[in-house]
Design a protein around this motif. Sequence first.
Motif, PDB file in Angstrom:
ATOM      1  N   ASP A 187      25.544 -45.415  14.629  1.00 20.80           N
ATOM      2  CA  ASP A 187      24.117 -45.139  14.464  1.00 20.80           C
ATOM      3  C   ASP A 187      23.819 -43.659  14.673  1.00 20.80           C
ATOM      4  OD1 ASP A 187      21.323 -46.589  14.256  1.00 20.80           O
ATOM      5  OD2 ASP A 187      21.122 -45.089  15.845  1.00 20.80           O
ATOM      6  N   ARG A 191      22.043 -41.376  11.901  1.00 19.95           N
ATOM      7  CA  ARG A 191      20.748 -40.763  12.212  1.00 19.95           C
ATOM      8  C   ARG A 191      20.708 -39.300  11.802  1.00 19.95           C
ATOM      9  NH1 ARG A 191      19.681 -40.403  18.327  1.00 19.95           N
ATOM     10  NH2 ARG A 191      20.668 -42.458  18.120  1.00 19.95           N
ATOM     11  N   TYR A 192      21.795 -38.589  12.068  1.00 19.06           N
ATOM     12  CA  TYR A 192      21.822 -37.160  11.786  1.00 19.06           C
ATOM     13  C   TYR A 192      22.433 -36.822  10.421  1.00 19.06           C
ATOM     14  CZ  TYR A 192      20.292 -35.956  16.479  1.00 19.06           C
ATOM     15  OH  TYR A 192      19.559 -35.808  17.626  1.00 19.06           O
ATOM     16  N   ARG A 218      22.577 -48.066   8.103  1.00 17.53           N
ATOM     17  CA  ARG A 218      21.745 -47.182   8.933  1.00 17.53           C
ATOM     18  C   ARG A 218      21.512 -45.840   8.247  1.00 17.53           C
ATOM     19  NH1 ARG A 218      18.550 -49.540  11.845  1.00 17.53           N
ATOM     20  NH2 ARG A 218      18.399 -47.773  13.298  1.00 17.53           N
ATOM     21  N   TRP A 219      22.482 -45.387   7.480  1.00 16.06           N
ATOM     22  CA  TRP A 219      22.334 -44.136   6.718  1.00 16.06           C
ATOM     23  C   TRP A 219      21.108 -44.220   5.805  1.00 16.06           C
ATOM     24  CZ3 TRP A 219      25.490 -39.647   6.456  1.00 16.06           C
ATOM     25  CH2 TRP A 219      25.255 -38.802   5.370  1.00 16.06           C
ATOM     26  N   HIS A 221      18.693 -46.444   6.093  1.00 17.55           N
ATOM     27  CA  HIS A 221      17.528 -46.676   6.955  1.00 17.55           C
ATOM     28  C   HIS A 221      16.902 -45.354   7.396  1.00 17.55           C
ATOM     29  CE1 HIS A 221      15.083 -48.350  10.230  1.00 17.55           C
ATOM     30  NE2 HIS A 221      15.584 -47.397  10.993  1.00 17.55           N
ATOM     31  N   TYR A 222      17.736 -44.355   7.682  1.00 18.04           N
ATOM     32  CA  TYR A 222      17.221 -43.055   8.126  1.00 18.04           C
ATOM     33  C   TYR A 222      16.838 -42.146   6.963  1.00 18.04           C
ATOM     34  CZ  TYR A 222      18.597 -44.107  12.940  1.00 18.04           C
ATOM     35  OH  TYR A 222      18.701 -44.662  14.192  1.00 18.04           O
ATOM     36  N   HIS A 224      18.657 -41.067   4.176  1.00 18.52           N
ATOM     37  CA  HIS A 224      19.626 -40.164   3.564  1.00 18.52           C
ATOM     38  C   HIS A 224      20.100 -40.702   2.214  1.00 18.52           C
ATOM     39  CE1 HIS A 224      19.603 -38.138   7.386  1.00 18.52           C
ATOM     40  NE2 HIS A 224      20.148 -39.171   8.023  1.00 18.52           N
ATOM     41  N   PRO A 360      16.351 -35.043  13.602  1.00 15.70           N
ATOM     42  CA  PRO A 360      16.906 -35.942  12.590  1.00 15.70           C
ATOM     43  C   PRO A 360      15.810 -36.647  11.803  1.00 15.70           C
ATOM     44  CG  PRO A 360      16.990 -36.982  14.731  1.00 15.70           C
ATOM     45  CD  PRO A 360      16.513 -35.558  14.958  1.00 15.70           C
ATOM     46  N   ALA A 361      16.213 -37.240  10.684  1.00 13.90           N
ATOM     47  CA  ALA A 361      15.261 -38.044   9.926  1.00 13.90           C
ATOM     48  C   ALA A 361      14.816 -39.232  10.751  1.00 13.90           C
ATOM     49  CB  ALA A 361      15.916 -38.523   8.624  1.00 13.90           C
ATOM     50  N   ARG A 362      13.578 -39.605  10.589  1.00 15.38           N
ATOM     51  CA  ARG A 362      13.003 -40.710  11.380  1.00 15.38           C
ATOM     52  C   ARG A 362      12.761 -41.928  10.485  1.00 15.38           C
ATOM     53  NH1 ARG A 362      14.377 -39.305  16.394  1.00 15.38           N
ATOM     54  NH2 ARG A 362      13.661 -37.199  16.895  1.00 15.38           N
ATOM     55  N   ALA A 363      12.845 -43.075  11.140  1.00 15.82           N
ATOM     56  CA  ALA A 363      12.598 -44.309  10.401  1.00 15.82           C
ATOM     57  C   ALA A 363      11.118 -44.418  10.045  1.00 15.82           C
ATOM     58  CB  ALA A 363      13.006 -45.503  11.247  1.00 15.82           C
TER      59      ALA A 363
END
Length: 363
Positions: A187, A191-192, A218-219, A221-222, A224, A360-363
């Motif tokens: 994760d 996230r980053y 998760r990639w 999800h954030y 990317h 980082p990108a946020r959900a």
Amino acid sequence: MKFLAITLIVHRPDPVTGVLKSTQDRFREVLDNALLAEELGFDGFGVGERHERPFLSSSPTVVLSHVAALTRRIRLFTAVTTLSLLDPVRAYEDYATLDHLSGGRLDLIIGKGNGAAQRELFRVTPEDQWARNAESYEVFRRIWRNDKVTAATRFRPPLTDAEVWPRPYQRPVRVWHGSATSKESVDLAARYGDPLFSANVTHPVEPYAELVRHYRERWEHYGHDPADIAVGAGSAGLYVAPTSQEAVEAYRPVFESNLEFQRKAGLPVVFETLEDFVERSSALIGSPQQVVDKVHRYHEHLGHSVLHLHADAGGLSDTRHRDSLELFQSAVAPVLRKEIPDPPFAWGPVLPAAPADEEPARA
């Protein structure tokens, strides 16, 4: 596909001969293997970090700095940098210096690390290890990208407009996240927007593939782009020979000695026979075509574009070890380079680059 040769600098008697090299000779062997990896055309050479018996890899920055001085082309990897045990400010100073000295050839693979003895040495508990790893990485990341850093930290003194020197050469250094057993590291990488490196050594492929699938989920999800995903994967052993029969019989004494060591040390045994090890582990033991086929089977599960191989002979004779690496590079690597894509980024210094966002990108 890219190929790394990696060592944890294990220091124990040779699995077959029982001979224990001196510490000095073991380090010399590591340097010789780094030179061999560059000579044969490997894309990277990695040194692990462990702070307990039977490893001599407690100072990867020193070893990699020496390797940097002896080589010219090959990229230098940590495998892994145990940020959960380290002060991120001090770690940044060491790695930024190494990166300058190597001319921007450094890639980091980070992780929380394994082993109770090293946790006790640094007074880190299983309960706070993941939190330490995440905090250290976030501080490390910000120092690499910002001239001054303020951070309200839990596990080291807070930073207020802190300047840390030297300022970086690569902007920024590429950081991979080592993944073995837990979704936390997966994760953090997603996230980053960082690449992931699956351990892929101890067990069959399924648990590692599950973590890689979670990373991909998760990639996205954030927020990317899936086209930017890069995954690396380890291998549990290597011996390439002209025929499968030659490879298996030459590797049998190595496997049996390692199996005996695992049992005496009270370690869990996953593969009871060499035949099972060859079939179900990530070890690449066989003819060139068998090794190509197996990497493809693993690629179907992991989608990896970087593969690490053992830099050490590990019980093979020096001649057999070199012959195996030469055959891998002449008959296996060219096929895999053609059939499996490279990572979606240039294999070289990260220069120049626009300043990255701090958050980082946020959900």
